[in-house]
Design a protein around this motif. Structure first.
Motif, PDB file in Angstrom:
ATOM      1  N   LYS A 275      26.946  -0.623 -37.231  1.00 27.66           N
ATOM      2  CA  LYS A 275      26.012  -0.666 -38.359  1.00 27.66           C
ATOM      3  C   LYS A 275      24.758   0.166 -38.107  1.00 27.66           C
ATOM      4  CE  LYS A 275      27.519  -5.218 -39.960  1.00 27.66           C
ATOM      5  NZ  LYS A 275      27.124  -6.639 -40.162  1.00 27.66           N
ATOM      6  N   ILE A 276      24.463   0.424 -36.850  1.00 30.00           N
ATOM      7  CA  ILE A 276      23.322   1.266 -36.490  1.00 30.00           C
ATOM      8  C   ILE A 276      23.794   2.315 -35.487  1.00 30.00           C
ATOM      9  CG2 ILE A 276      21.489  -0.399 -36.967  1.00 30.00           C
ATOM     10  CD1 ILE A 276      21.537  -1.218 -34.072  1.00 30.00           C
ATOM     11  N   ASP A 277      23.044   3.434 -35.433  1.00 31.29           N
ATOM     12  CA  ASP A 277      23.428   4.548 -34.566  1.00 31.29           C
ATOM     13  C   ASP A 277      22.763   4.469 -33.196  1.00 31.29           C
ATOM     14  OD1 ASP A 277      24.787   5.813 -36.790  1.00 31.29           O
ATOM     15  OD2 ASP A 277      22.804   6.406 -37.527  1.00 31.29           O
ATOM     16  N   TYR A 278      21.557   3.901 -33.161  1.00 30.58           N
ATOM     17  CA  TYR A 278      20.787   3.865 -31.922  1.00 30.58           C
ATOM     18  C   TYR A 278      20.138   2.495 -31.797  1.00 30.58           C
ATOM     19  CZ  TYR A 278      18.028   5.793 -28.052  1.00 30.58           C
ATOM     20  OH  TYR A 278      17.501   6.057 -26.808  1.00 30.58           O
ATOM     21  N   ALA A 279      20.378   1.816 -30.678  1.00 23.25           N
ATOM     22  CA  ALA A 279      19.797   0.492 -30.418  1.00 23.25           C
ATOM     23  C   ALA A 279      18.866   0.572 -29.226  1.00 23.25           C
ATOM     24  CB  ALA A 279      20.893  -0.528 -30.157  1.00 23.25           C
ATOM     25  N   ARG A 280      17.662   0.108 -29.404  1.00 24.64           N
ATOM     26  CA  ARG A 280      16.666   0.108 -28.324  1.00 24.64           C
ATOM     27  C   ARG A 280      16.379  -1.327 -27.915  1.00 24.64           C
ATOM     28  NH1 ARG A 280      12.683   4.726 -28.105  1.00 24.64           N
ATOM     29  NH2 ARG A 280      14.291   5.323 -26.593  1.00 24.64           N
ATOM     30  N   LEU A 281      16.351  -1.571 -26.583  1.00 20.80           N
ATOM     31  CA  LEU A 281      16.070  -2.898 -26.019  1.00 20.80           C
ATOM     32  C   LEU A 281      17.231  -3.862 -26.230  1.00 20.80           C
ATOM     33  CD1 LEU A 281      12.414  -2.976 -27.308  1.00 20.80           C
ATOM     34  CD2 LEU A 281      12.982  -3.147 -24.903  1.00 20.80           C
ATOM     35  N   MET A 282      18.418  -3.419 -25.836  1.00 23.22           N
ATOM     36  CA  MET A 282      19.614  -4.257 -25.962  1.00 23.22           C
ATOM     37  C   MET A 282      19.662  -5.329 -24.880  1.00 23.22           C
ATOM     38  SD  MET A 282      22.728  -1.681 -26.944  1.00 23.22           S
ATOM     39  CE  MET A 282      23.845  -3.012 -27.394  1.00 23.22           C
ATOM     40  N   ASP A 283      20.353  -6.418 -25.191  1.00 25.40           N
ATOM     41  CA  ASP A 283      20.594  -7.444 -24.190  1.00 25.40           C
ATOM     42  C   ASP A 283      21.670  -6.954 -23.221  1.00 25.40           C
ATOM     43  OD1 ASP A 283      23.390  -9.079 -24.822  1.00 25.40           O
ATOM     44  OD2 ASP A 283      22.532  -8.072 -26.578  1.00 25.40           O
ATOM     45  N   PRO A 284      21.644  -7.402 -21.968  1.00 28.26           N
ATOM     46  CA  PRO A 284      22.578  -6.882 -20.965  1.00 28.26           C
ATOM     47  C   PRO A 284      24.052  -7.073 -21.307  1.00 28.26           C
ATOM     48  CG  PRO A 284      20.761  -8.001 -19.885  1.00 28.26           C
ATOM     49  CD  PRO A 284      20.618  -8.275 -21.356  1.00 28.26           C
ATOM     50  N   TYR A 526      17.283  -1.171 -21.830  1.00 24.98           N
ATOM     51  CA  TYR A 526      18.686  -0.825 -22.069  1.00 24.98           C
ATOM     52  C   TYR A 526      18.792  -0.282 -23.489  1.00 24.98           C
ATOM     53  CZ  TYR A 526      20.626  -3.118 -17.884  1.00 24.98           C
ATOM     54  OH  TYR A 526      20.967  -3.468 -16.605  1.00 24.98           O
ATOM     55  N   ASP A 527      19.104   0.999 -23.587  1.00 26.68           N
ATOM     56  CA  ASP A 527      19.367   1.642 -24.869  1.00 26.68           C
ATOM     57  C   ASP A 527      20.845   1.987 -24.957  1.00 26.68           C
ATOM     58  OD1 ASP A 527      16.674   1.595 -25.408  1.00 26.68           O
ATOM     59  OD2 ASP A 527      16.456   3.752 -25.711  1.00 26.68           O
ATOM     60  N   ALA A 528      21.358   2.080 -26.173  1.00 25.83           N
ATOM     61  CA  ALA A 528      22.718   2.576 -26.382  1.00 25.83           C
ATOM     62  C   ALA A 528      22.746   3.343 -27.692  1.00 25.83           C
ATOM     63  CB  ALA A 528      23.731   1.431 -26.410  1.00 25.83           C
TER      64      ALA A 528
END
Length: 558
Positions: A275-284, A526-528
Motif C-alpha cells: 500500500k506504500i512505497d517507502y516505510a520509515r521507522l519499521m518494527d523489526p 529500519y527503513d524499507a
C-alpha cells in the motif's frame, strides 16, 4: 569553499599577458585560468538528476506526521521534519547520496575567515518562494536571528548550536555574514548550518506571525514540493514545484505522506501489502520480513536519539551521585535491548554516541562496569555505593513516570524489576501521554522519568549543552557538575580534533561517576522500500532529520 585568489597589483593583466604572448581568444586560456573564471560565477547544486531517471509518478511515503504544531524550528520530532522538509531548503545541506557530505544549497558557496570567526555565504540568484516572492539575504537573516535569539515564548532546540554567533550582517541581497564572538571547530559550525531543521523561511512570514509559526500549516518555502492538502493523522499531499530553482528537479509529480506511527504493526503491514512505497521507522519483525522480499531493499542506520531515564535531583536520595551511579550500574543493558528486539531496533551505548569517533569504542565499552554481559561485578559495586550513601536497606515508593510508547512501557517494567532485585529500590509506574510526559518532566513532577531525546549533530558540543548543560533544555534531572561544565566549554572552543577527543573521553569519565541520566540504549532506524524507488541510500545516514526532502528521488515505474 572560497574564491580563487585574484590577480594582485604589479601583475600583468590577463589581456596584457595574452597580447605579449601573441595569442588571443578563450582557447588560449590555460586550465587554471578557466577554473578561476568559472568559480567567480554561481555554480549549480551538486544534487542532479540521475541520467537514467524517469520523471513523474507519486511516491507513497509513510512516516509519523501528526505534529502538535507546524513550526519546524521549534520542533524536535520527525512528525514535523518528516512531512514538511520537502517544502523547504536550507542555507547548506547534507548530500542526500550519503547523508554526510556538506554541500551547497540556497548558498552556492561560502568562505570562512582565517581566524574562524566569520562565515560568509553567497546566495543563489532568482530563487522564489512558493508565493512568488524573491528570496534574499534578508530572509536568511530573519530566519537565523530567530534561531539564534528566539523571541519571547519561542523555544528552538537548535539555538545552542549558535551560541557563538554575534552579528548577522546582510552585505547585499545575495551575500550574508555570520560574525562569531569566538571560533568553533569548522565541522561543528558547518554541520549546524547544514542541519535539516534550519529551513529558510520568509522574513515577511515571520513578521506577519509575530515570530511564531506553530499554528501556520502552510507557510511558503523555496523547496522542491508545494503544499496541496492535509488531513490530520491521515495524509499530507504535496505536488512538484514547477519553479524550483534547482532546474531539472524534483523528478516526482507528487508526494503522498501517510501518517503511521514509528515501529507500529500498521506501518509494517501497510508496507508488506504494497500500500506504500517507502516505510520509515519499521518494527523489526516487519523489517525482517521485508528484507526477505526479492523486490525490496531493507536499510538499517543510526539515529540521533538516546533512550534514557532521568532522576530528579531535587529529591534527596537522587541528589547523591553514589545513588545515581548505583542505579546506572544496576541496569542490565544487554537484557534491555533484548526486551524490545521485536518492537524497536536498539544498541548499547553510554553517555556519548557509541558510533562516534570521539566515544569509547564499543569493544572497550562492553568491558566497563554497567555494560558487561556478566552483571555480578556491577551489582556488587552498586550495592557497595548504596551502603556507603546510607541507603543499604534500599529506597521505597519512587514515582516512575513512563511515556506512553510501547518501548518505554516494556522497559519500565524491566527496569522496575532490576532496581528491586539489584539495589532494593522500589518504584511505582505512572504511564502518561507524550505531551503530559514532557510537561511533568519540565516541571520536575517525577522521581524517575523514561523517554527519548534527540540531538542535531553527533558532535558532543551539541548535546553536551542540550542534554547535560546546567540549563540545558533537555536536562530534566536538573544536574550540574561544575567540573563537567568547565570541560564542556573547553571542548566547544578547542579546534584540534586530537585534543578534543581526549577531552571528550575525560568528560565521559565524569558522566559515568556522576550520571545526569541513565542511558538505556541508542535507537536505530529500519527503513524499507520497493526497488522501484530510486535515488535513496539511507544505509549511510546519521539520523533522519537532514535527509527528508526527496528532491532527487524517482520511480522506475509509475
Amino acid at each position: 569553499m572560497s574564491d580563487q585568489p585574484k590577480l594582485g597589483r604589479g601583475r600583468l593583466s590577463r589581456r596584457t599577458f595574452l597580447r605579449a604572448a601573441g595569442v588571443t581568444g578563450a582557447a588560449a586560456l590555460g586550465p587554471a585560468v578557466l577554473r578561476r573564471r568559472a568559480e567567480a560565477q554561481e555554480t549549480p547544486s551538486p544534487v542532479r538528476p540521475d541520467p537514467a531517471a524517469k520523471r513523474g509518478g507519486t511516491l507513497r511515503y509513510a512516516v509519523h506526521n501528526a505534529p502538535a504544531h507546524f513550526d519546524v524550528h521549534q520542533s524536535g520530532t520527525v512528525a514535523n521534519i518528516g512531512p514538511q522538509s520537502p517544502m523547504y531548503d536550507c542555507l547548506i545541506r547534507r548530500d542526500p547520496k550519503d547523508g554526510q557530505t556538506i554541500i551547497p544549497d540556497l548558498a552556492w558557496k561560502w568562505d570562512i575567515s582565517p581566524d574562524g570567526k566569520k562565515y560568509t555565504f553567497y546566495l543563489r540568484k532568482g530563487v522564489k518562494f512558493h508565493d512568488g516572492a524573491d528570496f534574499t539575504a534578508d530572509d536568511v537573516k530573519a530566519t537565523y536571528e530567530r534561531i539564534v535569539r528566539p523571541p519571547k515564548g519561542v523555544v528552538i532546540p537548535r539555538s545552542s548550536l549558535f551560541t557563538t554567533v554575534g552579528d548577522i550582517v546582510v552585505v547585499d541581497p545575495l551575500k550574508i555574514e555570520f560574525r562569531l564572538t569566538e571560533a568553533r571547530p569548522k565541522a561543528f559550525m558547518l554541520g549546524s548550518f547544514a542541519s535539516g531543521w534550519n529551513i529558510i523561511v520568509r522574513k515577511k512570514t515571520l513578521e506577519e506571525n509575530q515570530g511564531n509559526l506553530r499554528q501556520v500549516m502552510n507557510f511558503p518555502g523555496t523547496g522542491p514540493y508545494k503544499h496541496v492538502s492535509r488531513r490530520d493523522k491521515e495524509i499530507w499531499i504535496m505536488e512538484k514545484n514547477p519553479n524550483y530553482w534547482n532546474k531539472g528537479l524534483p523528478l516526482l509529480d507528487k508526494l503522498e505522506i501517510y501518517h503511521m506511527m514509528p515501529f507500529s504493526p500498521e506501518l509494517g503491514s501497510s508496507f508488506l501489502s504494497g500500500k506504500i512505497d517507502y516505510a520509515r521507522l519499521m518494527d523489526p519483525v516487519s523489517w525482517r520480513k521485508a528484507k526477505e522480499m526479492p523486490n525490496v531493499t531493507a536499510a538499517a542506520f543510526n539515529q540521533s536519539v538516546i533512550q534514557a531515564f532521568w532522576m530528579n535531583m531535587k529529591k534527596k536520595p537522587l541528589a547523591d551521585p553514589r545513588v545515581r551511579r548505583a542505579i546506572h550500574l544496576a541496569m542490565d543493558r544487554p537484557t534491555l535491548v533484548e526486551v524490545v528486539k521485536d518492537t524497536a531496533p536498539m544498541q548499547i551505548g553510554g553517555f556519548v554516541y557509541p558510533f562516534h569517533e570521539m566515544s569509547t569504542p564499543k569493544a572497550e565499552l562492553v568491558k566497563r562496569l554497567g555494560y558487561q554481559t556478566d552483571m555480578k561485578p556491577a551489582v556488587q559495586e552498586a550495592r557497595r555505593l548504596m551502603q556507603e550513601a546510607g541507603y543499604g536497606q534500599g529506597i521505597k515508593g519512587l514515582d516512575f513516570v513512563v511515556r506512553d510508547i510501547q518501548t518505554f512501557k516494556l522497559w519500565a517494567v524491566a527496569i522496575q524489576a532490576m532496581l528491586k532485585e539489584h539495589v532494593n529500590i522500589e518504584t511505582n509506574l505512572r504511564t502518561v501521554q507524550t505531551s503530559v510526559w514532557f510537561d511533568e518532566a519540565a516541571a520536575g513532577n517525577f522521581d524517575l522519568a523514561i523517554s527519548a531525546i534527540v540531538s542535531s549533530l553527533m558532535d558532543p558540543s551539541d548535546y553536551f549543552t542540550a542534554w547535560y548543560g546546567a540549563n540545558g533544555p533537555q536536562n530534566y534531572s536538573g544536574w550540574n557538575n561544575e567540573q563537567f561544565q568547565a570541560l564542556a566549554k573547553q571542548i566547544e572552543r578547542e579546534l584540534d580534533d586530537t585534543k578534543r577527543k581526549a577531552m571528550v573521553r575525560k568528560a565521559e569519565d565524569i558522566l559515568e561517576q556522576d550520571p545526569p541520566l541513565i542511558p538505556i540504549s541508542y535507537e536505530q532506524i529500519y527503513d524499507a522500500y520497493y526497488n522501484k524507488v530510486k535515488g535513496q541510500n539511507p544505509s549511510t545516514f546519521f539520523g533522519i532529520y537532514d535527509v527528508c526532502r526527496w528532491d532527487n528521488v524517482w520511480l522506475a515505474q509509475s
